[in-house]
Scaffold this motif. Structure first.
Motif, PDB file in Angstrom:
ATOM      1  N   THR A 130      41.650  32.998  36.517  1.00 43.22           N
ATOM      2  CA  THR A 130      42.456  33.374  37.682  1.00 43.22           C
ATOM      3  C   THR A 130      43.269  32.215  38.249  1.00 43.22           C
ATOM      4  O   THR A 130      44.190  32.436  39.031  1.00 43.22           O
ATOM      5  CB  THR A 130      41.561  33.920  38.813  1.00 43.22           C
TER       6      THR A 130
ATOM      7  N   ASN B   6      42.778  47.213  42.345  1.00 41.78           N
ATOM      8  CA  ASN B   6      41.578  47.567  43.107  1.00 41.78           C
ATOM      9  C   ASN B   6      41.903  47.893  44.557  1.00 41.78           C
ATOM     10  O   ASN B   6      43.061  47.891  44.977  1.00 41.78           O
ATOM     11  CB  ASN B   6      40.523  46.455  43.005  1.00 41.78           C
TER      12      ASN B   6
ATOM     13  N   LYS C  66      37.173  43.609  44.388  1.00 39.63           N
ATOM     14  CA  LYS C  66      37.081  42.632  43.299  1.00 39.63           C
ATOM     15  C   LYS C  66      35.622  42.245  43.049  1.00 39.63           C
ATOM     16  O   LYS C  66      35.187  42.106  41.910  1.00 39.63           O
ATOM     17  CB  LYS C  66      37.906  41.385  43.644  1.00 39.63           C
TER      18      LYS C  66
ATOM     19  N   GLU D  50      40.522  42.049  37.336  1.00 42.11           N
ATOM     20  CA  GLU D  50      40.857  43.471  37.335  1.00 42.11           C
ATOM     21  C   GLU D  50      41.212  43.980  35.942  1.00 42.11           C
ATOM     22  O   GLU D  50      40.810  45.085  35.549  1.00 42.11           O
ATOM     23  CB  GLU D  50      42.019  43.737  38.305  1.00 42.11           C
TER      24      GLU D  50
ATOM     25  N   TYR E 148      38.538  34.048  43.920  1.00 37.80           N
ATOM     26  CA  TYR E 148      37.558  34.341  42.862  1.00 37.80           C
ATOM     27  C   TYR E 148      36.166  33.846  43.265  1.00 37.80           C
ATOM     28  O   TYR E 148      35.163  34.540  43.057  1.00 37.80           O
ATOM     29  CB  TYR E 148      38.017  33.687  41.563  1.00 37.80           C
TER      30      TYR E 148
END
Length: 265
Positions: free
Chosen positions: A195, A124, A175, A26, A224
């Motif tokens: 991440t 998001n 995402k 993000e 992810y």
């Protein structure tokens, strides 16, 4: 003189956008948004966070700085004393408190005459609603302080409009959609996203860190992975055809090579 002071001394006095960055999806998207918005001149600010341990904190700052360097955006960072042992705190203080304090101090102090107009969050559509609501009181606090007001009824228009707007321009995107945008427009940036909360090691060359190695098992790694898979199947594949798929496969090979290099060591 520390690194932050050097950056501030050289900062474009037209800088008007503060982008908090973690090294993740993000915030990388937020940097791209600011870079492509003709009205914005951004600075990336990392809030060093040891909530998941020092290796995680170091990895996040490593990739946050790499993203800024790659995009040509100035980089600064801040650390919460509430996350160190020096003060003898009994509880960990979330880094967002010290981070917002650092931002407000930077805005209020106006180093070299810099006046921030936007605080740009990469939140998001899938984020907890509290992410959006959390920052509201800070803007009110800044507006009240500058207006010397006790509550919102006494705010001065002349001070209110100077207060930085806290914006989340990607709050309607998932995402996966953010990842897809990055892959479609700047696939190299995807290699600098981090991440993982439980990194299992580092890679070095001539004594310098070149990469951190994700565990591929923690919740953030799995989140992810899922977002990457969804982005790979996005509708843009019909317009970009084989090249869009090829970018994802090249990216995956590079991630696999990092794992292999670590295991070989």
């Amino acid at each position: 003189m520390n690194d932050n002071e050097l950056v501030i001394r050289k900062l474009d006095t037209r800088t008007n956008t503060y982008v908090p960055i973690s090294g993740g999806v993000e915030s990388a998207w937020a940097l791209c948004y600011a870079l492509n918005n003709p009205d914005m001149i951004p600075i990336g600010a990392h809030w060093y966070d040891i909530i998941y341990g020092k290796t995680y904190a170091d990895a996040s700052m490593f990739y946050a700085q790499k993203q800024c360097e790659y995009l040509g955006i100035p980089f600064i960072w801040d650390e919460s004393r509430g996350q160190s042992d020096i003060m003898g705190y009994q509880k960990t203080v979330p880094v967002v408190y010290s981070g917002m304090s650092a931002f407000m101090s930077l805005w209020l102090g106006q180093p070299r005459g810099i006046k921030f107009k936007w605080f740009l969050s990469g939140a998001n559509a899938e984020d907890d609603m509290r992410t959006f609501l959390f920052f509201r009181p800070y803007r009110k606090l800044m507006a009240l302080g500058q207006s010397e007001a006790l509550d919102g009824t006494d705010l001065k228009w002349s001070e209110f409009y100077k207060t930085p707007e806290i914006i989340c321009p990607g709050d309607f995107l998932t995402k996966a959609e953010m990842l897809g945008m990055i892959m479609a427009h700047d696939p190299k940036l995807l290699e600098l996203i981090w991440t993982c909360t439980k990194p299992k090691g580092v890679l070095k060359k001539d004594g310098d860190i070149t990469d951190y190695v994700p565990c591929n098992k923690c919740n953030k790694c799995l989140e992810y992975k899922n977002a990457r898979e969804m982005a790979q199947e996005a509708s843009v594949r019909w317009s970009e055809h084989i090249e869009y798929y090829a970018r994802w496969h090249r990216h995956q090979r590079k991630m696999d090579n990092i794992q292999k290099e670590y295991e070989d060591d």
